[in-house]
Design a protein around this motif. Structure first.
Motif, short mmCIF file in Angstrom:
data_model
loop_
_atom_site.label_atom_id
_atom_site.label_comp_id
_atom_site.label_asym_id
_atom_site.label_seq_id
_atom_site.Cartn_x
_atom_site.Cartn_y
_atom_site.Cartn_z
N PRO A 186 -59.56 -112.88 26.43
CA PRO A 186 -59.72 -111.77 25.49
C PRO A 186 -59.56 -110.91 26.39
O PRO A 186 -59.14 -109.44 25.17
N SER A 187 -59.90 -110.46 27.34
CA SER A 187 -60.14 -109.12 28.42
C SER A 187 -58.94 -109.18 28.80
O SER A 187 -59.33 -107.49 29.23
N ALA A 188 -58.25 -109.39 29.07
CA ALA A 188 -56.62 -109.48 30.05
C ALA A 188 -55.73 -108.28 28.76
O ALA A 188 -56.02 -107.86 27.81
N ARG A 189 -55.32 -107.87 30.27
CA ARG A 189 -54.28 -106.35 29.56
C ARG A 189 -53.44 -106.84 30.42
O ARG A 189 -52.81 -105.58 30.63
N PRO A 190 -52.30 -107.27 29.65
CA PRO A 190 -51.16 -108.68 30.62
C PRO A 190 -49.68 -106.75 30.11
O PRO A 190 -50.14 -106.80 29.09
N ASP A 191 -49.13 -106.99 31.38
CA ASP A 191 -48.18 -105.83 31.00
C ASP A 191 -46.58 -106.92 30.46
O ASP A 191 -46.76 -107.66 30.53
N ILE A 192 -45.96 -106.28 29.90
CA ILE A 192 -44.49 -106.42 29.73
C ILE A 192 -44.01 -107.82 30.19
O ILE A 192 -43.42 -108.78 29.81
N SER A 194 -44.99 -109.84 32.57
CA SER A 194 -46.28 -111.45 32.46
C SER A 194 -46.26 -111.77 30.92
O SER A 194 -46.39 -113.01 30.75
N ILE A 195 -45.52 -111.35 29.81
CA ILE A 195 -46.23 -111.42 28.42
C ILE A 195 -44.65 -112.60 28.24
O ILE A 195 -44.86 -113.37 27.93
N ARG A 196 -43.54 -112.18 28.89
CA ARG A 196 -41.75 -112.23 28.59
C ARG A 196 -42.34 -113.59 29.05
O ARG A 196 -41.40 -114.83 28.89
N ILE A 197 -42.58 -113.66 30.69
CA ILE A 197 -43.05 -115.53 31.29
C ILE A 197 -43.78 -116.62 30.60
O ILE A 197 -43.18 -117.40 30.17
N LYS A 198 -44.28 -115.88 29.83
CA LYS A 198 -45.43 -116.98 28.92
C LYS A 198 -45.30 -117.77 27.74
O LYS A 198 -45.05 -118.89 27.65
N TYR A 199 -44.55 -116.48 27.15
CA TYR A 199 -43.51 -116.53 26.19
C TYR A 199 -42.17 -117.79 26.01
O TYR A 199 -42.17 -118.65 26.10
N ARG A 200 -41.88 -117.71 27.92
CA ARG A 200 -40.59 -118.45 27.41
C ARG A 200 -40.98 -119.70 27.63
O ARG A 200 -41.05 -120.70 27.33
N VAL A 201 -42.72 -119.76 28.78
CA VAL A 201 -43.09 -121.37 28.95
C VAL A 201 -43.34 -121.80 27.66
O VAL A 201 -43.35 -122.66 27.80
N ASN A 222 -44.02 -116.20 17.72
CA ASN A 222 -43.37 -115.26 18.11
C ASN A 222 -43.88 -113.93 17.39
O ASN A 222 -43.79 -113.50 17.89
N ALA A 223 -44.84 -114.53 16.35
CA ALA A 223 -45.85 -113.13 16.19
C ALA A 223 -46.36 -112.45 17.27
O ALA A 223 -46.59 -111.42 16.88
N ALA A 224 -47.16 -113.22 17.74
CA ALA A 224 -47.47 -112.84 19.03
C ALA A 224 -46.52 -111.76 20.13
O ALA A 224 -47.24 -110.62 20.63
N MET A 225 -45.85 -112.54 20.33
CA MET A 225 -44.90 -111.91 21.24
C MET A 225 -44.31 -110.45 20.85
O MET A 225 -44.78 -109.60 21.34
N ASP A 226 -44.10 -110.29 19.23
CA ASP A 226 -44.19 -109.08 18.91
C ASP A 226 -45.55 -107.68 18.64
O ASP A 226 -44.53 -106.65 18.95
N LEU A 227 -46.81 -108.36 18.76
CA LEU A 227 -47.72 -107.72 18.61
C LEU A 227 -47.86 -106.75 19.53
O LEU A 227 -47.79 -105.86 19.54
N LEU A 228 -47.61 -108.01 20.49
CA LEU A 228 -48.30 -107.48 22.28
C LEU A 228 -46.62 -106.43 22.81
O LEU A 228 -47.69 -105.59 23.83
N ARG A 229 -46.04 -106.75 22.37
CA ARG A 229 -44.78 -106.12 22.76
C ARG A 229 -45.43 -104.49 22.37
O ARG A 229 -44.96 -103.98 23.29
N ARG A 230 -45.20 -104.52 20.67
CA ARG A 230 -45.71 -103.47 20.61
C ARG A 230 -46.60 -102.39 21.15
O ARG A 230 -46.63 -101.23 20.74
N HIS A 231 -47.71 -103.53 21.07
CA HIS A 231 -48.86 -103.12 21.06
C HIS A 231 -48.77 -101.87 23.11
O HIS A 231 -48.52 -100.56 23.06
N ILE A 232 -47.78 -102.81 23.74
CA ILE A 232 -47.79 -102.09 24.97
C ILE A 232 -46.83 -100.98 24.65
O ILE A 232 -47.05 -100.33 25.47
N ALA A 233 -45.53 -101.12 24.15
CA ALA A 233 -45.12 -100.31 24.52
C ALA A 233 -45.56 -98.06 23.93
O ALA A 233 -45.18 -97.90 24.27
#
Length: 233
Positions: A186-192, A194-201, A222-233
């Protein structure tokens, strides 16, 4: 109790003309394309199929347009080579399957004929009896390796079921919910990256076409990936 035949998905690249002809024949016979290929491979000697004409890959410029149904690019059109998707027992080559389908088309057109002689019939009967006897023996005396494989498969399925995230009732709407679905703290702030690696797995596990797939989990991933990507961008 008979053991189910293990099947796998085959992607058969081919021209759009060949694909359409196969699908038309399958529809006319009330079966699918895999049934056509399997029927030929059951009755025609393997050597005869190997020597048969291969219609080959699609020619340059022969492409089809599809709409992606999952992933970050969901809903976007994509041009790709024409293909046939078949589920058949494991162990066949792409070219052998394509040749078998080509032979099925020529059978239907009357361009290929088979001659059955008595020796062929007797040999086929002996082969069927031998295979039936071997199957019965395997069923009565399952090898230790097979039992261990089944136990390991059940263990892996139990692990996936227990470790996989529980789908959210209302979908993924917040940053913390997206972290939960992607398996971050819950406290994580991953970079893009790390998110992509986690998504592929996770996508390789939860995709509906995998042995442990779930359409609901894949949709929320897929929804989580899009939300995190928008948040980081």
């Amino acid at each position: 109790m008979a053991t189910a035949t293990v099947k796998q998905s085959y992607t058969i690249p081919c021209s759009s003309v060949f694909r359409d002809a196969v699908l038309e024949l399958a529809g006319k016979r009330g079966v699918n394309a895999a049934d056509l290929a399997r029927s030929v491979m059951l009755i025609v000697p393997e050597a005869a199929i190997e020597d048969y004409d291969d219609p080959g890959d699609p020619p340059p410029g022969d492409r089809e347009t599809i709409v992606l149904k999952s992933g970050p690019a969901e809903g976007r059109p994509w041009r790709r080579k024409p293909r046939l998707q078949l589920r058949l027992p494991a162990g066949h080559s792409i070219i052998a399957v394509r040749k078998a389908l080509n032979m099925a088309l020529h059978f239907d057109l009357g361009e290929v004929k088979m001659r059955v002689e008595k020796a062929d019939v007797l040999a086929a009967e002996r082969l069927v009896l031998e295979e039936a006897h071997a199957l019965k023996k395997r069923q009565n005396e399952p090898p230790v390796e097979l039992l261990q494989s089944r136990e390991e498969l059940e263990r892996l399925r139990a692990i996936v079921d227990n470790l996989a995230f529980e789908p959210l009732d209302r979908g993924v709407t917040t940053f913390n919910e997206a972290l939960h679905v992607m398996g971050f703290a819950p406290s994580a702030r991953p970079d893009i990256k790390s998110i992509r690696i986690k998504y592929r797995v996770l996508a390789s596990i939860h995709h509906p076409d995998s042995n442990y797939g779930s359409h609901q989990r894949m949709t929320q991933l897929n929804a989580a990936m899009d939300l995190l990507r928008r948040h980081i961008a």
